[in-house]
Design an enzyme around this catalytic site. Structure first.
Site, mmCIF file in Angstrom:
data_model
loop_
_atom_site.group_PDB
_atom_site.id
_atom_site.type_symbol
_atom_site.label_atom_id
_atom_site.label_comp_id
_atom_site.label_asym_id
_atom_site.label_seq_id
_atom_site.Cartn_x
_atom_site.Cartn_y
_atom_site.Cartn_z
ATOM 1 N N GLU A 210 0.857 -1.178 0.000
ATOM 2 C CA GLU A 210 0.000 0.000 0.000
ATOM 3 C C GLU A 210 0.893 1.228 0.000
ATOM 4 O O GLU A 210 2.124 1.114 0.100
ATOM 5 C CB GLU A 210 -0.935 -0.013 1.208
ATOM 6 C CG GLU A 210 -0.220 -0.063 2.546
ATOM 7 C CD GLU A 210 -1.157 -0.473 3.692
ATOM 8 O OE1 GLU A 210 -1.970 -1.397 3.497
ATOM 9 O OE2 GLU A 210 -1.049 0.125 4.760
ATOM 10 N N HIS A 248 -3.959 3.109 8.317
ATOM 11 C CA HIS A 248 -2.677 2.638 8.865
ATOM 12 C C HIS A 248 -1.739 3.823 9.077
ATOM 13 O O HIS A 248 -1.613 4.687 8.213
ATOM 14 C CB HIS A 248 -1.999 1.677 7.869
ATOM 15 C CG HIS A 248 -2.649 0.334 7.788
ATOM 16 N ND1 HIS A 248 -2.568 -0.459 6.669
ATOM 17 C CD2 HIS A 248 -3.384 -0.360 8.689
ATOM 18 C CE1 HIS A 248 -3.231 -1.590 6.890
ATOM 19 N NE2 HIS A 248 -3.731 -1.557 8.097
#
Lengths: 290, 394
Positions: A210, A248
């Site tokens: 990511e 995150h």
């Protein structure tokens, strides 16, 4: 075969008496993981779930049970300390599930780990599983199937999607390792890829990444030179706006760096098959394995 | 988390970082009182908003400039009256601008040299990194692009902290010699101490200036704090200005939801950050524009799902919603019931596409089918994305 965990793993659970620790320790035991001890400072002497002895310290747990791995469910304020305690006691594998650890604490913990033999996975990760043998973490065990695809990912539920697709298509997994969503962690993509590359039981590797950081790019450079096994990848966050933390702590595009496009380009240049959407992760792996 | 300039000044004063004397004011009278107390002949008044470009900005009432230099406390009072309660639009605020609730009044200093000094938690280095340049007072990213050789990056060992010899090296690099040498070392040390003590992720001093009075001062400061560490800094948390944040994001955080507003018209609700990002991505891949990022977390209780729906439908731009849940420990039938109850509670005004996968998925899908609610079911993610994009076009 597998990396890092198998049926011989003897698991300690730090924070076993807390709600999350207790729940997931039980889930791991039901999967077949050999949970041999728990640690909650001050609760030493108790028995968890009829058979697991609880200790006050990791050192004592190690001495009395020979545990060689630990799963940490200690809340964020005490989690870095729990990591250091486990390393100090000689535990070889530390899996820290906890999310929300201050970055400076992790920076210092990495310094504390420098001369220890422990491998740290996480923090802020779902854990590691060798299907059919050993589950250390919060992933649903039943979606996994023993096999030969190594899975490495920063995410939780996105990994389960990938595993679900692989299992549904008949592609079992050697080991699935969730490295977690934090910016500073113990095991990066390149570490996992290296281990899978050297594991005779892993024949293909799928890498899920990511936005944020350079972990995927570092892995791509390594793959280009060292990896002959088929590799596929999916990178999340192509539509993420710059400068925002996308859930995150480590998922942030900063100063133009860490974009999904950059990571995809690096991986493609290394010969990795790219899944354009998360719906095609297994397809990309199958394509590359032909 | 970001803070206002006047709060940054308070923090710097607390840690002994040399900075021009100044304070905050919320009314024109307070502003004048602050100005008088400074007993200086050169003053500056600055609108306090979480955005740069204030000097060149324009207020919606027509008044130009969010930063003004004046000579008297009386002028400070008049300017404060023109700024307070007004909306300032700058290159960084967007057209909506930001409401000015406070102003800061400080002694105006005439810089002789303008330098750049920052400390950042560098994830590649896994350590604090000091960034210093003689090119202060300009956009550091332009400097990095045009003259990267004029930037020094010094990695600090987290176990050792900033050593006195490292501070001396920095002073030397920046040409801060003679009378400036000691104040320079002192300010670097104080900033580093502040950085570590408050769990900063970024401290940026641009410009760091020298003055004709032989001072080395932080003329402007931008701080960013590690959100994960705020629990142990209630005083920093108290600096939070909710009015500077997107109200939907503030509302979402109340329920443990992670929400980021974007500018599209297809809302999504997902469990897990990586899965949520991928869902936004596949919406775009299918030709749509995501309206938001929303992670309900691994747990996804019925209450959270309901609150999440309320936030999504409160966005007038939203023309369709895509729910993508992978039930691991959470069961799909529990999620399905949560969705059904949430839809009933908010009486959904737009098409809803739901894609469930994982534990008890058959039971979950059955519940949705039998609910008789206008929920469009989809089996795989690409199908779901295409359906939601089509639903918008209708």
């Amino acid at each position: 075969m597998s990396i890092l965990v198998d049926k011989n793993t003897r698991l300690l659970v730090q924070g076993i008496t807390g709600k999350a620790g207790a729940f997931h320790a039980t889930q791991c035991m039901e999967y077949g993981t050999n949970v041999v001890a728990g640690v909650t400072p001050g609760r030493g002497g108790e028995i968890f779930g009829d058979e697991v002895p609880v200790f006050d310290t990791v050192s004592e747990a190690r001495a009395k049970t020979g545990c060689n791995a630990t799963m940490i469910f200690v809340p964020a304020p005490g989690a870095a300390d729990a990591i250091l305690e486990a390393a100090d006691a000689g535990i070889e594998l530390i899996v820290c599930i906890t999310e929300g650890i201050p970055v400076i604490d992790m920076m210092r913990a990495k310094v504390g780990l420098r001369d220890k033999k422990a491998r740290l996975i996480g923090p802020n990760c779902p854990g590691i599983i060798t299907p059919g043998q050993c589950k250390i973490g919060i992933m649903p065990g039943y979606i996994h199937k023993p096999g030969k695809v190594g899975v490495v990912s920063r995410s939780g539920t996105l990994t389960y999607e990938a595993v679900w697709q692989l299992t549904s298509r008949g592609l079992g997994q050697s080991t699935c390792i969730g490295i977690g969503g934090d910016p500073i962690n113990g095991t990066s993509h390149i570490d996992a890829v290296r281990m899978f590359n050297e594991d005779p039981g892993t024949e293909a590797i799928i890498l899920i990444g990511e936005i944020g950081g350079t972990g995927e790019e570092d892995a791509a450079a390594y793959i280009q030179v060292h990896v002959k096994k088929p590799v596929a990848a999916f990178i999340a966050g192509a539509t993420a706006p710059p400068g925002r933390r996308m859930g995150h702590a480590g998922a942030i595009v900063s100063g133009g760096k860490g974009t999904a496009a950059g990571k995809i380009a690096a991986l493609e240049a290394a010969g990795v098959a790219i899944a354009r959407t998360l719906a095609e992760m297994a397809d990309a792996m199958i394509r590359k394995m032909k | 988390m970001n803070i206002h300039e006047y709060q940054a000044k308070e923090l710097m004063q607390k840690f002994g970082v040399a900075t021009p004397p100044g304070a905050v004011a919320g009314t024109p009278e307070e502003a004048e009182a602050v100005a008088r107390s400074l007993q200086a002949s050169d003053l500056v008044i600055k609108a306090q908003i979480h955005a740069g470009g204030r000097g060149k900005g324009t207020f919606k009432n027509g008044f130009k400039g969010g930063v003004k230099l004046v000579k008297t406390p009386g002028e400070i009072r008049d300017l404060a009256a023109k700024m307070l309660g007004q909306t300032l639009v700058t290159a960084q605020t967007g057209e909506a601008g930001k409401l000015v609730g406070k102003v800061m009044i400080a002694v105006a200093k005439d810089p002789v040299r303008e330098l750049y000094f920052a400390i950042v938690l560098d994830r590649e280095a896994q350590a604090p990194v000091i960034i210093a340049s003689t090119k202060g007072g300009m956009n550091i990213e332009d400097v990095a692009h045009e003259t990267p050789e004029l930037i020094l990056r010094m990695k600090i060992d987290p176990a050792l902290g900033l050593q006195p010899y490292e501070a001396r090296k920095l002073a030397d690099y920046l040409g801060l010699k003679g009378v400036f040498f000691k104040p320079a070392c002192a300010i670097f040390q104080a900033l580093y101490n502040l950085f570590i003590a408050t769990d900063c992720s970024l401290v940026e001093i641009n410009p760091l200036v020298t003055t004709a009075q032989n001072e080395v001062l932080a003329l402007d400061a931008k701080f960013n704090f590690d959100d994960n560490a705020l629990y142990r800094h209630p005083d920093i948390l108290a600096y939070r200005d909710i009015t500077e944040e997107d109200p939907r994001e503030v509302e979402a955080s109340r329920f443990g939801l992670n929400y980021i507003g974007l500018d599209g018209n297809i809302a999504c609700l997902v469990n897990g950050a990586g899965l949520a990002m991928s869902t936004m991505d596949i919406i775009q891949y299918a030709g749509g524009k995501p309206a938001n990022f929303l992670d309900v977390g691994g747990g996804a209780t019925e209450q959270q799902v309901t609150e999440a729906f309320k936030i999504l439908v409160s966005d007038g731009n939203v023309k369709a919603i895509l729910v993508n849940i992978f039930g691991g420990i959470m069961k799909c039938d529990t999620i399905a019931q949560g969705i059904i109850n949430a839809v009933k509670a908010v009486s959904l005004p737009v098409p809803l596409v739901v894609r469930l996968e994982g534990t008890n998925v058959a039971a979950g899908r059955k519940l949705l089918q039998e609910s008789n609610l206008p929920i469009i079911a989809a089996d795989d993610l690409l199908d779901a994305a295409r359906k939601v994009v089509a639903a918008v076009k209708k």
